[in-house]
Design an enzyme around this catalytic site. Structure first.
Site, PDB file in Angstrom:
ATOM      1  CB  ALA A 153      -1.033   0.079   1.168  1.00 17.58           C
ATOM      2  CE1 TYR A 154       4.754   5.814   3.209  1.00 18.00           C
ATOM      3  CE2 TYR A 154       6.671   4.701   2.320  1.00 18.00           C
ATOM      4  CZ  TYR A 154       5.956   5.741   2.940  1.00 18.00           C
ATOM      5  OH  TYR A 154       6.856   6.766   3.239  1.00 18.00           O
TER       6      TYR A 154
END
Length: 298
Positions: A153-154
Site C-alpha cells: 500500500a505504501y
C-alpha cells in the site's frame, strides 16, 4: 529566467506538520525566515509545533483528504499572510504486512491519505501558487523508486505521488508554478520507529543491502529538503545516495521479485501467526493511536 525568492520573503505551507518530519521542516524553514503555516491533525501538537516556529507561524487542523475543508484552510492562510509561495505535501501514513492479511479499510486509507490526499492538497493550493508563481514539493520516498514486499500500500501510494507530481509539473509550468519531488530513505520518524516495533518488518529491512538498511537521522534529511525548497528543485534527495538509485530503478522490480519472494516464503509461517498483532498504522504527522482511531472512523 525567473528569480527564486529567498526563503525569508516566502509563506510556506507544510502538511502533516504536527510532529516528526513536517514539524521539523516547518521549524527549519522558519529559522531561515519563512512565515510557515502548519497543517495537520492533532491540534495540541500542531499548536506546540507552531510555537517553536516563531510569532509569524500559524496552524490549522485539517484532513488532507477533505477537499472542502482543505480549500477553506488554503483560503484562511492566504487571508492571513496575503499570499502562499510554497506548499510541502508531506502528510502520510503507512501499514506493514501481507496485503491479504491487512484490514481492507486500513490498507485503502493509506492510499487515500498518501495519494488522494496529495492530489487534494494540490487542488486546494494550486490557485494560490498560480498567483505567486510558487512551488509545490511532493514528499515521496525510496518506496517510489523500488517496490518492497509487505509494504504494497505504501509503495503504491508513493509511486503514485511521484507520477502525479511529474505529470502535474508539465501541466502547471505555463502558470509559473514549479513542482518538485522529495525522496527519503528510512529516516528517524514516528513512522519508521513504528515499523521497527514489528519484529518481522525489522528483520526484513535488515536484509536490505547497505545503505538502504540504515535508519538516517532526521536533522540532515530535513536540511537537504529545506535546501531543495529554497532552490525550488524538481528533485530533492534527503539522503545523497538516493540520487544514484534513479538510473538503477529499471532493474529493481526484478531484483526484489527474486530476493523478496525468497524472504517472504521463509517468513510465511511466522507472518501467518502474527498477522493480527502486526496490523498497525503510524501517521507521519500523528501518533499511532490517533492514526488508528481515524482509520477506524466510519
Amino acid at each position: 529566467m525567473t528569480t527564486v525568492p529567498p526563503l525569508h520573503s516566502q509563506v510556506v505551507v507544510v502538511t502533516g506538520a504536527a510532529r516528526g518530519l513536517g514539524a521539523l521542516m516547518a521549524r527549519k524553514l522558519a529559522d531561515r525566515g519563512a512565515k510557515v503555516a502548519l497543517v495537520g491533525l492533532e491540534p495540541e501538537e500542531l499548536k506546540a509545533a507552531a510555537a517553536l516556529c516563531g510569532p509569524d507561524a500559524g496552524y490549522w487542523e485539517a484532513d488532507v483528504t477533505d477537499l472542502e475543508g482543505l480549500s477553506l484552510v488554503a483560503q484562511a492562510i492566504k487571508e492571513k499572510y496575503g499570499r502562499i509561495d510554497t506548499v510541502v505535501a508531506n502528510a502520510g501514513i503507512a501499514i506493514g504486512g501481507p496485503m491479504l492479511d491487512s484490514d481492507p479499510a486500513a490498507y485503502n486509507r493509506v492510499i487515500e491519505v498518501n495519494l488522494l490526499g496529495s492530489i487534494t492538497t494540490a487542488r486546494a493550493f494550486l490557485p494560490a501558487l498560480a498567483e505567486s508563481h510558487g512551488y509545490l514539493l511532493q514528499i515521496a520516498s525510496l518506496a517510489a523508486l523500488t517496490p518492497a514486499p509487505l509494504m504494497s500500500a505504501y509503495c503504491a501510494s508513493k509511486a503514485g505521488v511521484e507520477a502525479f507530481a511529474h505529470s502535474l509539473r508539465a501541466e502547471v509550468a505555463y502558470q509559473g508554478i514549479k513542482v518538485g519531488v522529495g525522496y527519503l530513505s528510512w529516516t528517524d520518524t514516528d513512522m519508521v520507529r513504528g515499523a521497527d516495533q514489528d519484529e518481522l518488518m525489522r528483520e526484513m529491512r535488515a536484509k536490505l543491502p547497505w545503505p538502504a538498511n540504515r535508519t538516517y537521522p532526521i536533522g540532515p534529511a530535513v536540511d537537504r529538503l529545506v535546501a531543495g525548497i529554497a532552490r525550488r528543485s524538481p528533485h530533492v534527495y534527503a539522503q545523497a545516495w538516493l540520487r544514484g538509485m534513479q538510473p538503477m530503478r529499471w532493474v529493481l522490480p526484478s531484483l526484489v521479485a527474486v530476493v523478496g519472494s525468497r524472504e517472504v516464503a521463509r517468513m510465511a509461517p511466522r507472518l501467518a501467526l502474527t498477522a493480527v498483532s502486526r496490523m498497525h498504522a503510524v501517521g507521519a504527522g500523528g501518533a499511532a493511536d490517533e492514526a488508528a482511531r481515524r482509520l477506524r472512523r466510519p
